[in-house]
Every structure is written in structure tokens, then in C-alpha cells.
Write an enzyme that holds these catalytic residues in place. Structure first.
Site, PDB file in Angstrom:
ATOM      1  N   LYS A  68     -12.479   3.071  11.989  1.00 31.69           N
ATOM      2  CA  LYS A  68     -11.135   3.464  12.416  1.00 31.69           C
ATOM      3  C   LYS A  68     -11.150   3.898  13.880  1.00 31.69           C
ATOM      4  O   LYS A  68     -10.232   3.568  14.644  1.00 31.69           O
ATOM      5  CB  LYS A  68     -10.598   4.577  11.527  1.00 31.69           C
ATOM      6  CG  LYS A  68     -10.319   4.160  10.090  1.00 31.69           C
ATOM      7  CD  LYS A  68      -9.189   3.144   9.990  1.00 31.69           C
ATOM      8  CE  LYS A  68      -7.834   3.773  10.198  1.00 31.69           C
ATOM      9  NZ  LYS A  68      -6.728   2.789   9.998  1.00 31.69           N
ATOM     10  N   GLY A 116       0.819  -1.206   0.000  1.00 31.27           N
ATOM     11  CA  GLY A 116       0.000   0.000   0.000  1.00 31.27           C
ATOM     12  C   GLY A 116       0.852   1.255   0.000  1.00 31.27           C
ATOM     13  O   GLY A 116       2.084   1.204   0.051  1.00 31.27           O
ATOM     14  N   ASP A 173      -7.909  11.483  10.340  1.00 31.57           N
ATOM     15  CA  ASP A 173      -8.688  12.662  10.743  1.00 31.57           C
ATOM     16  C   ASP A 173     -10.185  12.382  10.697  1.00 31.57           C
ATOM     17  O   ASP A 173     -10.980  13.111  11.314  1.00 31.57           O
ATOM     18  CB  ASP A 173      -8.375  13.839   9.819  1.00 31.57           C
ATOM     19  CG  ASP A 173      -8.605  13.501   8.342  1.00 31.57           C
ATOM     20  OD1 ASP A 173      -7.940  12.587   7.838  1.00 31.57           O
ATOM     21  OD2 ASP A 173      -9.453  14.139   7.699  1.00 31.57           O
ATOM     22  N   TYR A 222     -16.242   4.529   7.388  1.00 29.32           N
ATOM     23  CA  TYR A 222     -14.785   4.442   7.478  1.00 29.32           C
ATOM     24  C   TYR A 222     -14.292   5.047   8.796  1.00 29.32           C
ATOM     25  O   TYR A 222     -13.521   4.426   9.531  1.00 29.32           O
ATOM     26  CB  TYR A 222     -14.158   5.160   6.284  1.00 29.32           C
ATOM     27  CG  TYR A 222     -12.668   5.373   6.404  1.00 29.32           C
ATOM     28  CD1 TYR A 222     -11.781   4.303   6.346  1.00 29.32           C
ATOM     29  CD2 TYR A 222     -12.141   6.654   6.568  1.00 29.32           C
ATOM     30  CE1 TYR A 222     -10.418   4.503   6.454  1.00 29.32           C
ATOM     31  CE2 TYR A 222     -10.783   6.861   6.675  1.00 29.32           C
ATOM     32  CZ  TYR A 222      -9.917   5.789   6.627  1.00 29.32           C
ATOM     33  OH  TYR A 222      -8.566   5.979   6.735  1.00 29.32           O
TER      34      TYR A 222
END
Length: 299
Positions: A124, A7, A97, A120
Site C-alpha cells: 500500500k 467491496g 494506517d 500489505y
């Protein structure tokens, strides 16, 4: 043990941490969508440290695949953290963020309450909580607007579109600091070196959440304009100038997932704890573009 080495951030880390012995398991050995198999993988490798930049990062697609996002961003992270705690090793985990809703007027600090507004961000945030609950020594590094020469990202998308189109529309009411994968990797290298070879003890003494972004702030629109203006220095022929990049409101560009309007992260804690300097976003971008100009194959 480095996850996600193919990645964007993982690739930069693999290059920057080349002085260390890195074990980089592929998906056949470490499938983060199968959290039940992670403990045995960690036991087999027996690393001194786990570094986890791997994540489900398709923000809009996550709205339609919440369970897969949860498995990779929360449950796999929980399994890594529990394995780290069991074997007494440290865990470096990268977050975002997007754990914030973006309504704060100032830059977010690590102590600010999280309030994610998309799948998402929620997965997280829950991954962060799982690490904290595990009791392992950890650094959670929140970053934002990541780009680099490897992989797909906003920078490379704009450079491509500017060669194909006569005009672009880019949102101008979301603010943050573009942060290069190389800045992220170099910063982590300096953090690790500060431990002078006693990394687990070093991490236990400095365990916590840190914000790791470049300095300054900009909008996606202003960022795109800078990229278009830089294209001649890269040897790229643009069909437009920055005057042809129109700024629009987020409401005029609907997406499956909502984005925070304010992605600015306060980095004082990281800089003061580890005595680090973080470059301004424009300076880091110029350095990245200069490297691209010297290596045309990278773009």
C-alpha cells in the site's frame, strides 16, 4: 469510474455517489491482478474521475501471497495513476494506517515517515509512492479499522461470535479509531461537492495525502465490548456480556502479519482543507447499529 464496487467501501461509495454517473467495471473488464490491461480499460471508459477503493486487503494472507498483493496494491495503482496523468483526470485512492509501524506515541500526521511492518502495508505504501510519482491530480485517503453493514469486518465477526461462544479474547494493546464505510463515503461526497463541478481543477489545488478516520480512539477489546453490549438493541441474542470479553496482549494472539500498536491518524489536514466535521467513532458506530436494527437482513 469506480473500482471494487462490490467491496465494502466500494459498495458504500456506489450508494452515496448515486447522483453521479458511475461506471463500475467488474473483474472481467478490470482485473487489478493484470495491471497491463488497465490503461486500455480507462481509455475505453474515458471517465472524468477514477475512484479506487479496490485493494488486496487479506493482511495475513498477503504474507504468503506477496506478489499478488504487489500486483493489486502497487502495480495496478501505478497503472491507474499513469492513465489518470495521461488523460488529465483525477484519482481518488484509499490507503491505510498500516503504512506506519505503530511505534509513535501520538497520532500520525500525513507528513510522518512511513515504515510498514507487513507485506500489505508495504504494498500500500508503494502504491502511494507510485501515485505521487505519476504526476496526476490525486487524493490519497488513508483510513483505518473500516467496518460497515456490507461485507466482512470486525464488527460483524464479533456480533456473530457472540451468538456462538460463551467467551471471547480480544487484543487490548492496539489502538485506533473504527471508521464506518458510510462516514468514508459521505466525506468523499462532500470533498467532491466542494469542487462545484470543476473536480480536476479542485483536485489539483488540493492534491495530497489526507487522513480520513472517525474521531477519538479505542482498543479492539473496548470496541468488541461495546458491540456485545449493543446486541439486544439489534434483536440479537448473545451468549455473553461484555464481562465475558477478555482483553489480551497481541503477543498472546500471534498472526502471520504484525499489526501496528498505534493506528491513530491525525485528521486536522482533511478537516481544515475541506471544512469538514468527522464524527466520533462511537457516534458513527451507534448510527450504523441503528441502521442495522431497522434492517435486520443487514446482519
Amino acid at each position: 469510474m469506480l473500482t471494487g464496487a462490490t467491496g465494502q467501501v466500494g459498495h458504500a461509495l456506489a450508494e452515496t455517489l448515486g447522483g453521479h454517473t458511475l461506471v463500475m467495471p467488474g473483474r472481467d473488464a478490470l482485473d487489478l491482478s493484470r495491471p497491463d490491461r488497465i490503461a486500455s480499460c480507462v481509455e475505453r471508459i474515458a471517465p472524468d474521475l477514477i475512484i479506487n477503493p479496490a485493494a488486496y486487503t487479506a493482511v495475513d494472507k498477503a504474507e504468503a501471497e506477496p506478489e499478488l498483493a504487489r500486483l493489486i496494491n502497487t502495480e495496478a495503482v501505478r497503472a491507474l495513476a499513469q492513465a489518470a496523468a495521461l488523460h488529465g483526470i483525477g484519482l481518488v485512492h484509499f490507503s491505510t494506517d498500516y503504512v506506519f509501524d505503530g511505534t509513535k506515541e501520538e497520532a500520525y500526521r500525513e507528513s510522518d515517515p512511513t515504515c510498514p511492518i507487513n507485506v500489505y502495508g508495504r504494498t500500500k505504501r508503494d502504491g502511494e509512492s507510485a501515485i505521487i510519482d505519476s504526476g496526476c491530480a490525486f487524493w490519497i485517503l488513508r483510513t483505518s479499522w473500516v467496518y460497515g453493514r456490507h461485507g466482512g469486518n470486525f464488527m460483524k465477526t464479533i456480533l456473530r461470535l457472540a451468538q456462538e461462544r460463551d467467551a471471547l479474547c480480544v487484543v487490548n494493546d492496539q489502538f485506533g479509531a473504527p471508521t464506518s464505510d458510510e462516514v468514508i463515503a459521505q466525506t468523499l461526497r462532500q470533498m467532491l461537492e466542494a469542487g462545484k463541478g470543476r473536480i480536476t481543477e479542485h483536485m489539483r489545488a488540493s492534491t495530497g495525502i489526507y487522513h480520513l478516520t472517525c474521531g477519538g480512539q479505542t482498543s479492539w477489546h473496548a470496541y468488541a465490548c461495546k458491540l456485545v453490549d449493543a446486541m439486544p438493541s439489534l434483536g440479537l441474542v448473545s451468549r455473553m456480556s461484555s464481562r465475558d470479553v477478555q482483553g489480551i496482549a497481541s503477543a498472546a494472539y500471534p498472526t502471520a502479519a504484525r499489526r501496528p500498536a498505534n493506528s491513530r491518524l491525525h485528521t486536522d489536514k482533511l478537516r481544515h482543507t475541506f471544512h469538514l466535521d468527522l464524527p466520533h467513532w462511537a457516534e458513527a458506530l451507534d448510527q450504523c447499529l441503528a441502521l442495522m436494527a431497522s434492517s435486520p437482513s443487514s446482519h
